[in-house]
Design a protein around this motif. Structure first.
Motif, PDB file in Angstrom:
ATOM      1  N   ASP A 228       0.846  -1.189   0.000  1.00  0.00           N
ATOM      2  CA  ASP A 228       0.000   0.000   0.000  1.00  0.00           C
ATOM      3  C   ASP A 228       0.883   1.240   0.000  1.00  0.00           C
ATOM      4  O   ASP A 228       1.886   1.311   0.729  1.00  0.00           O
ATOM      5  N   THR A 229       0.510   2.200  -0.822  1.00  0.00           N
ATOM      6  CA  THR A 229       1.354   3.386  -0.989  1.00  0.00           C
ATOM      7  C   THR A 229       1.091   4.465   0.046  1.00  0.00           C
ATOM      8  O   THR A 229       1.736   5.516  -0.002  1.00  0.00           O
ATOM      9  N   GLY A 230       0.177   4.255   0.969  1.00  0.00           N
ATOM     10  CA  GLY A 230      -0.058   5.289   1.975  1.00  0.00           C
ATOM     11  C   GLY A 230      -1.353   5.085   2.725  1.00  0.00           C
ATOM     12  O   GLY A 230      -2.024   4.057   2.617  1.00  0.00           O
ATOM     13  N   LEU A 376      -8.390  18.945  -2.036  1.00  0.00           N
ATOM     14  CA  LEU A 376      -7.075  18.414  -2.383  1.00  0.00           C
ATOM     15  C   LEU A 376      -6.827  17.078  -1.685  1.00  0.00           C
ATOM     16  O   LEU A 376      -6.238  16.154  -2.271  1.00  0.00           O
ATOM     17  N   LEU A 377      -7.294  16.948  -0.449  1.00  0.00           N
ATOM     18  CA  LEU A 377      -7.137  15.689   0.274  1.00  0.00           C
ATOM     19  C   LEU A 377      -7.931  14.561  -0.393  1.00  0.00           C
ATOM     20  O   LEU A 377      -7.436  13.435  -0.539  1.00  0.00           O
ATOM     21  N   ALA A 378      -9.166  14.879  -0.828  1.00  0.00           N
ATOM     22  CA  ALA A 378      -9.987  13.860  -1.513  1.00  0.00           C
ATOM     23  C   ALA A 378      -9.344  13.440  -2.830  1.00  0.00           C
ATOM     24  O   ALA A 378      -9.304  12.243  -3.161  1.00  0.00           O
ATOM     25  N   ALA A 379      -8.822  14.407  -3.589  1.00  0.00           N
ATOM     26  CA  ALA A 379      -8.184  14.080  -4.870  1.00  0.00           C
ATOM     27  C   ALA A 379      -6.918  13.260  -4.666  1.00  0.00           C
ATOM     28  O   ALA A 379      -6.647  12.307  -5.413  1.00  0.00           O
ATOM     29  N   THR A 380      -6.157  13.588  -3.619  1.00  0.00           N
ATOM     30  CA  THR A 380      -4.927  12.844  -3.339  1.00  0.00           C
ATOM     31  C   THR A 380      -5.244  11.410  -2.943  1.00  0.00           C
ATOM     32  O   THR A 380      -4.577  10.457  -3.390  1.00  0.00           O
ATOM     33  N   ALA A 381      -6.259  11.222  -2.094  1.00  0.00           N
ATOM     34  CA  ALA A 381      -6.645   9.874  -1.685  1.00  0.00           C
ATOM     35  C   ALA A 381      -7.140   9.056  -2.869  1.00  0.00           C
ATOM     36  O   ALA A 381      -6.818   7.863  -3.001  1.00  0.00           O
ATOM     37  N   ARG A 384      -4.235   7.923  -4.953  1.00  0.00           N
ATOM     38  CA  ARG A 384      -3.513   6.824  -4.296  1.00  0.00           C
ATOM     39  C   ARG A 384      -4.253   5.500  -4.464  1.00  0.00           C
ATOM     40  O   ARG A 384      -3.645   4.460  -4.762  1.00  0.00           O
ATOM     41  N   VAL A 385      -5.579   5.526  -4.300  1.00  0.00           N
ATOM     42  CA  VAL A 385      -6.366   4.301  -4.446  1.00  0.00           C
ATOM     43  C   VAL A 385      -6.302   3.784  -5.883  1.00  0.00           C
ATOM     44  O   VAL A 385      -6.173   2.575  -6.127  1.00  0.00           O
ATOM     45  N   GLU A 386      -6.411   4.676  -6.866  1.00  0.00           N
ATOM     46  CA  GLU A 386      -6.325   4.279  -8.266  1.00  0.00           C
ATOM     47  C   GLU A 386      -4.958   3.673  -8.590  1.00  0.00           C
ATOM     48  O   GLU A 386      -4.861   2.686  -9.326  1.00  0.00           O
ATOM     49  N   PHE A 388      -3.036   2.165  -6.441  1.00  0.00           N
ATOM     50  CA  PHE A 388      -3.013   0.854  -5.787  1.00  0.00           C
ATOM     51  C   PHE A 388      -3.757  -0.187  -6.624  1.00  0.00           C
ATOM     52  O   PHE A 388      -3.278  -1.325  -6.794  1.00  0.00           O
ATOM     53  N   ASP A 389      -4.916   0.180  -7.165  1.00  0.00           N
ATOM     54  CA  ASP A 389      -5.677  -0.746  -8.015  1.00  0.00           C
ATOM     55  C   ASP A 389      -4.900  -1.102  -9.273  1.00  0.00           C
ATOM     56  O   ASP A 389      -4.921  -2.264  -9.715  1.00  0.00           O
ATOM     57  N   ARG A 390      -4.217  -0.121  -9.848  1.00  0.00           N
ATOM     58  CA  ARG A 390      -3.430  -0.401 -11.058  1.00  0.00           C
ATOM     59  C   ARG A 390      -2.294  -1.371 -10.763  1.00  0.00           C
ATOM     60  O   ARG A 390      -2.046  -2.308 -11.525  1.00  0.00           O
ATOM     61  N   GLN A 391      -1.608  -1.146  -9.646  1.00  0.00           N
ATOM     62  CA  GLN A 391      -0.533  -2.064  -9.269  1.00  0.00           C
ATOM     63  C   GLN A 391      -1.068  -3.465  -8.990  1.00  0.00           C
ATOM     64  O   GLN A 391      -0.439  -4.466  -9.345  1.00  0.00           O
ATOM     65  N   MET A 392      -2.222  -3.533  -8.357  1.00  0.00           N
ATOM     66  CA  MET A 392      -2.838  -4.829  -8.086  1.00  0.00           C
ATOM     67  C   MET A 392      -3.184  -5.562  -9.374  1.00  0.00           C
ATOM     68  O   MET A 392      -2.917  -6.767  -9.529  1.00  0.00           O
ATOM     69  N   GLU A 393      -3.768  -4.845 -10.335  1.00  0.00           N
ATOM     70  CA  GLU A 393      -4.136  -5.466 -11.606  1.00  0.00           C
ATOM     71  C   GLU A 393      -2.902  -5.920 -12.378  1.00  0.00           C
ATOM     72  O   GLU A 393      -2.876  -7.041 -12.918  1.00  0.00           O
TER      73      GLU A 393
END
Length: 415
Positions: A228-230, A376-381, A384-386, A388-393
């Motif tokens: 997880d990146t963060g 900015l916090l919502a966009a950053t999160a 990060r989630v996207e 993480f999903d890309r790395q998982m795929e």
């Protein structure tokens, strides 16, 4: 009472019928109708070349030849359904991945493609002086198309466009085709010599097939692990760094005096980074008068340079981060030698509602400083989630591919 013209017309019609019967010696034979359904709306008789009287009436003379005219409508016959042509196929497995198919195109389909080509040529040629579009002689169409050979090749191309997909679908059911591997194996000169609109035509095609997949192990055994990146804390720190960069764009720098390097400073320095035990700098890591922002320090040099004053030199060890852009150096230890030349600090405005309202690029998007931070916090999160999903795929696909013995596709034979 009937008019004189009507009486004379009746007598003339009777005389004509009697003379025809007398000449043949038998009753008049009924006319043979065409083999289609005809509905007669009206029939009129008029004398040929008879003078017209006032009012448009015509009085025939005795023995005048009569001309009959009729208006009829033909009942439209039901349209015949299109003929479904069946191809004759003979398959041959040339190699484990190359299949050859011999196609016998029935004469009816050859003729149909021939007619389609002729109609297309009529549309392309358009009008010719002295001819209606649908009455242009075939010889002139062939000439306009570029000659007999070009015309034949055009018909053959029409046949191929219809036949090849049908043949692959019929012969290759269950085959996994290599995209765009199908080709015509028959030589074009042979097809031209064998072409006859009234005869069947034999065409050979070839296409590549994928080898069946072989599983080295079950995909159910596949397992992936992604770091997880963060989290919320790292996202919040990233937003603070981003806001800090916005403030720097609206601020300015001043020269540091009377102290050493500390966090949030920038500097100009000389640096060289070598692998442990070596004196040769790594490629691209020998720099003179380079800029360093302690808030954007991918190599972590600030950890070894903290407290340095202008003119100081220092040698220290660093470790390349695991996400460094040079994969070979990730996690590798190295020795860094730095000399501080100039040192600066930032003077920035305060981050508040007035700062947001004073700058159009922020006031158009955000209502206040708090609203800007939240968005900015919502966009950053989300980023990060996207990620993480890309790395998982990507990791999952790599693991699945590792479970399969991927076959190599041969190029087959080419003329």
């Amino acid at each position: 009472m009937r008019s004189l013209a009507q009486q004379q017309q009746q007598r003339t019609s009777s005389n004509v019928a009697v003379r025809k019967s007398a000449n043949t010696g038998c009753a008049p034979r009924p006319a043979v109708l065409a083999p289609r359904s005809v509905v007669v709306e009206y029939v009129s008789l008029r004398p040929c070349n008879a003078p017209a009287l006032a009012g448009g009436r015509i009085i025939p003379t005795r023995g005048a030849r009569l001309v009959a005219s009729a208006k009829s409508t033909s009942s439209s016959a039901p349209k015949q359904p299109p003929v479904e042509h069946k191809l004759e196929l003979a398959s041959q497995q040339v190699t484990p991945t190359l299949k050859r198919v011999s196609i016998t195109v029935p004469a009816g389909m050859v003729l149909e493609c021939y007619k389609i080509t002729v109609e297309k040529l009529k549309q392309i040629v358009g009008k010719l002086p002295g001819f209606r579009t649908d009455k242009i002689p075939l010889s002139m169409l062939v000439t306009q198309a570029g000659g007999q050979r070009t015309f034949k090749l055009t018909v053959i191309e029409e046949i191929l466009s219809k036949v090849v997909p049908m043949a692959i679908e019929q012969s290759g059911s269950g085959d996994l085709l290599v995209p765009e591997s199908e080709r015509i194996a028959s030589h074009i000169n042979d097809l031209e010599a064998a072409f006859d609109p009234a005869k069947s035509l034999v065409i050979d095609i070839e296409y590549e097939m994928m080898k069946p997949l072989a599983w080295k192990r079950s995909y159910k055994e596949a397992a992936v692990s992604v770091r997880d990146t963060g989290n919320f804390t790292t996202d919040s720190n990233a937003v603070d760094d981003l806001i800090r960069q916005y403030l720097k764009k609206k601020g300015f720098q001043r020269v540091v005096a009377g102290r050493g390097m500390q966090a949030q400073d920038t500097c100009i320095f000389d640096v060289e980074v070598c692998s442990v035990g070596s004196t040769t700098p790594l490629p691209g890591l020998l720099r003179k008068k380079a800029n360093l922002d302690t808030e954007q320090d991918p190599l972590g040099l600030f950890g070894g340079m903290a407290g340095m004053c202008v003119g100081d030199e220092r040698t220290f060890e660093i470790t390349f981060p695991e996400d460094y852009h040079v994969e070979l150096w990730r996690g590798m230890k190295a020795t860094a030698k730095a000399k501080l030349i100039e040192l600066f600090y930032w003077v920035t405005p305060e981050f508040n509602d007035d700062f947001v309202k004073a700058h159009k690029e922020f006031s158009e998007k955000f209502d206040s400083a708090e609203d800007m931070r939240k968005q900015l916090l919502a966009a950053t999160a989300m980023t990060r989630v996207e990620e993480f999903d890309r790395q998982m795929e990507d990791s999952l696909w790599d693991e699945v591919v590792a479970c399969v013995d991927v076959p190599e596709v041969g190029q087959g034979r080419r003329h």
